[in-house]
Design a protein around this motif. Structure first.
Motif, PDB file in Angstrom:
ATOM      1  N   ARG A   4       0.791  -1.078  -0.022  1.00 55.76           N
ATOM      2  CA  ARG A   4      -0.021   0.001  -0.010  1.00 55.76           C
ATOM      3  C   ARG A   4       0.995   1.241  -0.020  1.00 55.76           C
ATOM      4  NH1 ARG A   4      -3.404   3.878   0.316  1.00 55.76           N
ATOM      5  NH2 ARG A   4      -5.505   3.603   1.307  1.00 55.76           N
ATOM      6  N   ILE A   6       0.917   5.270   0.499  1.00 54.67           N
ATOM      7  CA  ILE A   6       0.053   6.527   0.982  1.00 54.67           C
ATOM      8  C   ILE A   6       0.269   7.789   0.303  1.00 54.67           C
ATOM      9  CG2 ILE A   6      -0.156   7.734   3.177  1.00 54.67           C
ATOM     10  CD1 ILE A   6       1.154   5.513   4.725  1.00 54.67           C
ATOM     11  N   GLU A  36     -11.340  13.614  -0.175  1.00 54.51           N
ATOM     12  CA  GLU A  36     -11.505  12.308   0.916  1.00 54.51           C
ATOM     13  C   GLU A  36     -12.193  11.630   0.232  1.00 54.51           C
ATOM     14  OE1 GLU A  36     -13.059  11.943   5.734  1.00 54.51           O
ATOM     15  OE2 GLU A  36     -14.034  13.359   4.359  1.00 54.51           O
ATOM     16  N   THR A  40      -7.948   9.870  -0.834  1.00 53.92           N
ATOM     17  CA  THR A  40      -6.631  10.602  -0.470  1.00 53.92           C
ATOM     18  C   THR A  40      -6.485  10.017   1.124  1.00 53.92           C
ATOM     19  OG1 THR A  40      -7.173  12.245  -2.002  1.00 53.92           O
ATOM     20  CG2 THR A  40      -5.378  12.515  -0.334  1.00 53.92           C
ATOM     21  N   ASP A  41      -5.189   9.603   1.451  1.00 54.20           N
ATOM     22  CA  ASP A  41      -5.033   9.264   2.673  1.00 54.20           C
ATOM     23  C   ASP A  41      -4.674  10.254   3.695  1.00 54.20           C
ATOM     24  OD1 ASP A  41      -4.779   6.408   2.501  1.00 54.20           O
ATOM     25  OD2 ASP A  41      -3.255   6.848   0.916  1.00 54.20           O
ATOM     26  N   SER A  68      -9.816  10.577   6.073  1.00 50.66           N
ATOM     27  CA  SER A  68      -8.560  11.096   5.760  1.00 50.66           C
ATOM     28  C   SER A  68      -7.585  11.796   7.007  1.00 50.66           C
ATOM     29  CB  SER A  68      -8.493  12.213   4.696  1.00 50.66           C
ATOM     30  OG  SER A  68      -9.037  11.639   3.512  1.00 50.66           O
ATOM     31  N   GLN A 224       5.127   6.958   1.181  1.00 54.48           N
ATOM     32  CA  GLN A 224       4.119   7.881   1.121  1.00 54.48           C
ATOM     33  C   GLN A 224       4.801   8.841   0.045  1.00 54.48           C
ATOM     34  OE1 GLN A 224       2.169  10.141   4.419  1.00 54.48           O
ATOM     35  NE2 GLN A 224       3.644  11.808   3.800  1.00 54.48           N
ATOM     36  N   THR A 258      -2.920   1.743  -4.331  1.00 50.72           N
ATOM     37  CA  THR A 258      -3.343   2.880  -3.685  1.00 50.72           C
ATOM     38  C   THR A 258      -4.844   2.804  -3.296  1.00 50.72           C
ATOM     39  OG1 THR A 258      -4.147   4.497  -5.461  1.00 50.72           O
ATOM     40  CG2 THR A 258      -1.752   4.599  -4.889  1.00 50.72           C
TER      41      THR A 258
END
Length: 504
Positions: A4, A6, A36, A40-41, A68, A224, A258
């Motif tokens: 994953r 970020i 959101e 988006t993280d 988020s 990230q 993602t």
């Protein structure tokens, strides 16, 4: 099994640093909610200490967003960190993003300091922030030009001080992908405890390498990425969110995924473009108007035979309706025949050859080949006369006055008149036309370009109007921008199938 990645979006912080792109608090909340929904993280909501307005915006976003992480920027000083923590006090998931320069260039000429003092200040800032909030990200500004050994020393120190995320920015966009990837790899191999934090990157696009550098960092171990919608940001901008996401989706061999709902990319792109008054360039990767358009005859023939011949992405995967074949002097017979078929006209053999010759003559003299032009060439339209024309328009607008418009059209020889109110003269006039023509169309893109300079300039309006799932293009130019906008809308309406409009 894929890992994953970020997605940290900085549209509302770094993106808003673009001159002319400032947003109101209400608009910032609207963008934050869209980000959101996109998946988006982390949303970097702003720089609270910079102004009371920015503080209030971060506060409101912290209250409006629940899924988020909401992040606030702060310099590595206690007063900045205190204000950031106050702005985030109602966030369900808050993060303070603090840091300072780590390159000798910044240490000497920006801070007039030493490596030892910078290291001490970095540690103190992280410790201070961790007393106020659990999630602290430290940025090593200008890390792209920093000495790797000293950078590793700083990263290790802030990890021990309690940082949960460490951000490695290529602040000036100077790095080559191989160099930046090596820098991230060096940190992964030489910093104790780096496996216990998230390593982040923030790449600028001064040399057009932001996306490439971000991807190189991910391949080297970063988990990230700091990105912005449409690649907006300071100077030449940041790595574009949509590009990174779709690269990873298109290359499963990279082993990364993602949480982004890619079908919302185009919508979010246009929302940001509209609110920030920053048009997306037509040839922008993924979300540009021409990203899935084809005008070359060779390409059009290939697309008609098999989409994968010239498209590696499905436009619907990013929220666009479909590919479009743009008829120009470079188009071939296959594209012309396909457009004729869509208009209900069957042509083939010598008839197609003769039509194609007439088409090329017209295309050499006219930049915009409309469906009406094609029908006229095939003898199906009785000439070039437009179906709908604007006879009369009166608009009322001003400070403290509700905008309204009265519009009279002639459609197929019959006059129609309507009046509407709107949030501006253009909105009011177009709502009047929608009343007449059935109110079943949606404007998907609305761009205004200046032709020359000055208050008496001619404005060229480009518009995309969706009607029954199909996009139609409208163009017009006038010194009166309201009239140009209305004429562009009517230009698009004139391209609708004649039997589908429901008139008053």
């Amino acid at each position: 099994m894929s890992e994953r990645l970020i997605i940290f979006d900085t549209t509302l912080r770094d993106g808003e640093q673009v001159p002319g792109c400032q947003l109101s608090t209400i608009e910032k909340v609207q963008v934050a909610r869209a980000l959101e929904e996109l998946g988006t993280d982390v949303i970097e909501a702003g720089f609270p200490v910079s102004s009371p307005g920015d503080f209030h915006s971060v506060e409101c976003i912290a209250q409006a967003v629940s899924k988020s992480v909401v992040c606030a920027l702060a310099r590595a000083v206690p007063s900045d960190i205190d204000i950031a923590a106050q702005a985030l006090k109602n966030a369900q998931r808050g993060r303070i993003h603090t840091g300072l320069g780590t390159s000798d260039q910044h240490i000497r000429y920006k801070f007039a300091s030493t490596r030892e003092k910078i290291l001490e200040q970095a540690v103190n800032a992280v410790r201070y922030a961790r007393n106020l909030i659990d999630d602290v990200e430290f940025y090593c500004e200008d890390a792209g030009r920093a000495d790797n050994e000293f950078l590793a020393e700083v990263v290790g120190a802030v990890i021990r001080a309690g940082a949960t995320v460490v951000n490695i920015p290529d602040t000036t966009g100077v790095c080559l992908p191989e160099t930046f990837g090596q820098k991230i790899r060096y940190l992964m191999e030489n910093v104790d405890g780096i496996d216990n934090v998230t390593l982040s990157v923030h790449c600028h696009n001064d040399l057009g390498l932001a996306t490439a550098n971000t991807l190189a960092a991910v391949q080297a171990g970063a988990r990230q990425v700091q990105v912005a919608m449409n690649g907006i940001g300071e100077r030449a901008g940041n790595a574009a969110l949509e590009e990174i996401v779709m690269i990873l989706r298109s290359h499963p061999e990279l082993g990364m995924n993602t949480g982004i709902d890619t079908t919302r990319l185009f919508h979010t792109s246009r929302l940001v473009s509209s609110l920030m008054n920053m048009p997306v360039q037509a040839n922008k990767a993924i979300v540009g108007r021409n990203a899935f358009s084809h005008s070359s005859g060779i390409h059009q023939d290939g697309i008609l035979k098999n989409r994968r011949n010239y498209e590696i992405l499905n436009p619907k995967d990013v929220g666009m309706l479909d590919s479009s074949l743009i008829l120009t002097a470079r188009s071939g017979r296959a594209a012309l025949q396909q457009r004729c078929q869509l208009l209900g006209v069957e042509v083939e053999g010598e008839q197609l050859n003769a039509l194609y010759d007439r088409f090329l003559q017209l295309a050499d003299s006219k930049t915009d080949i409309s469906d009406q032009d094609i029908l006229s060439l095939t003898g199906q339209n009785g000439g070039m006369k437009e179906r709908a024309t604007l006879d009369y328009m009166n608009v009322t607008s001003g400070k403290g006055v509700e905008s309204s418009a009265t519009v009279r059209l002639t459609i197929d020889g019959k006059q129609y008149e309507s009046q509407s109110a709107g949030n501006g003269p253009v909105d009011a006039a177009i709502k009047s036309i929608k009343k007449i023509t059935g109110n079943r169309m949606t404007i998907r893109e609305f761009l205004i370009q200046a032709m020359d300079h000055g208050s008496d300039d001619t404005g060229k309006v480009h518009m995309q109007v969706e009607f029954e799932g199909v996009l139609y293009y409208g163009f017009a130019a006038d010194t009166d921008i309201v009239n140009a906008s209305v004429q562009a809308f009517i230009n698009a309406v004139n391209k609708f199938p004649c039997d589908r409009l429901v008139l008053l």
